[in-house]
Design a protein around this motif. Sequence first.
Motif, PDB file in Angstrom:
ATOM      1  N   GLU A 112     -15.847 -14.128 -64.414  1.00 37.93           N
ATOM      2  CA  GLU A 112     -14.906 -15.259 -64.364  1.00 37.93           C
ATOM      3  C   GLU A 112     -13.501 -14.809 -64.733  1.00 37.93           C
ATOM      4  O   GLU A 112     -12.526 -15.192 -64.096  1.00 37.93           O
ATOM      5  CB  GLU A 112     -15.361 -16.357 -65.321  1.00 37.93           C
ATOM      6  N   LEU A 117     -16.503 -15.125 -58.421  1.00 38.50           N
ATOM      7  CA  LEU A 117     -17.659 -16.016 -58.518  1.00 38.50           C
ATOM      8  C   LEU A 117     -18.848 -15.161 -58.958  1.00 38.50           C
ATOM      9  O   LEU A 117     -19.089 -14.085 -58.393  1.00 38.50           O
ATOM     10  CB  LEU A 117     -17.971 -16.652 -57.165  1.00 38.50           C
ATOM     11  N   THR A 119     -22.787 -14.369 -59.294  1.00 32.41           N
ATOM     12  CA  THR A 119     -24.145 -14.685 -58.832  1.00 32.41           C
ATOM     13  C   THR A 119     -25.149 -13.977 -59.734  1.00 32.41           C
ATOM     14  O   THR A 119     -24.919 -12.850 -60.172  1.00 32.41           O
ATOM     15  CB  THR A 119     -24.407 -14.212 -57.386  1.00 32.41           C
ATOM     16  N   TRP A 141     -22.047 -19.152 -60.670  1.00 32.42           N
ATOM     17  CA  TRP A 141     -21.829 -19.965 -59.462  1.00 32.42           C
ATOM     18  C   TRP A 141     -23.120 -20.149 -58.661  1.00 32.42           C
ATOM     19  O   TRP A 141     -23.422 -21.231 -58.176  1.00 32.42           O
ATOM     20  CB  TRP A 141     -20.749 -19.267 -58.613  1.00 32.42           C
ATOM     21  N   LEU A 217     -13.735 -18.190 -50.451  1.00 31.69           N
ATOM     22  CA  LEU A 217     -14.142 -18.351 -51.854  1.00 31.69           C
ATOM     23  C   LEU A 217     -14.020 -19.806 -52.293  1.00 31.69           C
ATOM     24  O   LEU A 217     -14.830 -20.317 -53.063  1.00 31.69           O
ATOM     25  CB  LEU A 217     -13.306 -17.437 -52.761  1.00 31.69           C
ATOM     26  N   ASP A 218     -12.998 -20.476 -51.757  1.00 24.24           N
ATOM     27  CA  ASP A 218     -12.796 -21.879 -52.064  1.00 24.24           C
ATOM     28  C   ASP A 218     -13.978 -22.716 -51.541  1.00 24.24           C
ATOM     29  O   ASP A 218     -14.550 -23.533 -52.268  1.00 24.24           O
ATOM     30  CB  ASP A 218     -11.475 -22.305 -51.399  1.00 24.24           C
ATOM     31  N   MET A 220     -16.956 -21.610 -50.759  1.00 19.80           N
ATOM     32  CA  MET A 220     -18.170 -21.200 -51.470  1.00 19.80           C
ATOM     33  C   MET A 220     -18.240 -21.861 -52.839  1.00 19.80           C
ATOM     34  O   MET A 220     -19.305 -22.309 -53.266  1.00 19.80           O
ATOM     35  CB  MET A 220     -18.196 -19.667 -51.604  1.00 19.80           C
ATOM     36  N   SER A 221     -17.122 -21.933 -53.525  1.00 22.53           N
ATOM     37  CA  SER A 221     -17.136 -22.515 -54.874  1.00 22.53           C
ATOM     38  C   SER A 221     -17.485 -24.002 -54.821  1.00 22.53           C
ATOM     39  O   SER A 221     -18.010 -24.549 -55.787  1.00 22.53           O
ATOM     40  CB  SER A 221     -15.795 -22.289 -55.574  1.00 22.53           C
ATOM     41  N   ARG A 222     -17.205 -24.654 -53.690  1.00 23.37           N
ATOM     42  CA  ARG A 222     -17.558 -26.085 -53.541  1.00 23.37           C
ATOM     43  C   ARG A 222     -18.987 -26.286 -53.044  1.00 23.37           C
ATOM     44  O   ARG A 222     -19.464 -27.418 -52.969  1.00 23.37           O
ATOM     45  CB  ARG A 222     -16.612 -26.743 -52.530  1.00 23.37           C
ATOM     46  N   GLN A 303     -27.500 -26.371 -49.758  1.00 26.66           N
ATOM     47  CA  GLN A 303     -27.152 -26.485 -51.180  1.00 26.66           C
ATOM     48  C   GLN A 303     -27.540 -27.874 -51.682  1.00 26.66           C
ATOM     49  O   GLN A 303     -27.643 -28.824 -50.904  1.00 26.66           O
ATOM     50  CB  GLN A 303     -25.652 -26.226 -51.387  1.00 26.66           C
TER      51      GLN A 303
END
Length: 309
Positions: A112, A117, A119, A141, A217-218, A220-222, A303
């Motif tokens: 972080e 992110l 895993t 994440w 990445l944005d 993926m983070s959501r 998800q």
Amino acid sequence: MPNKNWFKGNLHTHTSASERGPGDTAPEHVSEWYHDHGYDFLVLSDHNHRTILDGSDTERARWPHLIPGEEISAVFNEAPVHLGGIGTRELVGPHESDTLVGTIQANIDAIEKAGGLATLNHPNFRWSYSDREIIATHGAWAMEVFNGHPGVNNMGGGASPSTESIWDRVLVSGRRMFGVATDDAHHFQGEFGPRKSNPGRGWISVAAAELSDESLLDAMSRGDFYASTGVRFAELEIRGREIVMEIDPDTDLQLKYTVVFTGPNGRELWTTTGESARFTLSRIDDYVRATVYASNGEKAWTQPVFGTD
Ligand SMILES: [Zn+2]
Ligand SMILES: [Zn+2]
């Protein structure tokens, strides 16, 4: 997800760039393999090593988009504790602590801090840790619900739960955790086989505005992605508490599909067959996620959708 494209990528692969190995192929050729097999992006995730390729424009055109990263590889009491650092800005390396949970947490925190992110990779590899330890940590994440390496025990066994059950136990504890499928590829040379770590076994497909680190990445983070070992979606949308899906069927092989919607404690909420499905989360259920089973054994995982959103 309007104005979004699906981008296919693998978050976990090894090259011969790091001294600890174990990849059998140079990063340039590993990248070419993924580009030639339809991947849009790739993380070259060597052990405690940033494998960064600076190529000419001609070379770059033969590689997928490369997101920087690393497989942070720590050890606790001889148990491997491996985490993916996806999109990290600098080398993270292994962090140690005097407890197993502390070791996992120290590495999540370090990832972080490096802007990546985190895993949780292959928890059942050497049976290192399980849902209890994951629930005691925070900030990761995603976890690998599928890893293509032959030694990672995705299915569980004995008294040890499968990675999918671990994921459900983590979710029912109230923790938000996404699930990824990865290759953990080591072997690109010679004949491919089930006891080798060959590429192309597990990936994610991300719905993002464009093929850039930031956009991917944005998204993926959501949680705007699904994990797969072969099944593809033509459409996958989360509308409030509803999951709507349309499978992109394999007509050559005439595959048939079963969709299972799973809720708290891995309980089956609804099962249907065919290529389209939709499901609305009830008031009493905390979350729902869907798994698609194809008749040839391939799978895809959406998800989770949470009731409190
Ligand atoms: Zn590993
Ligand atoms: Zn690995």
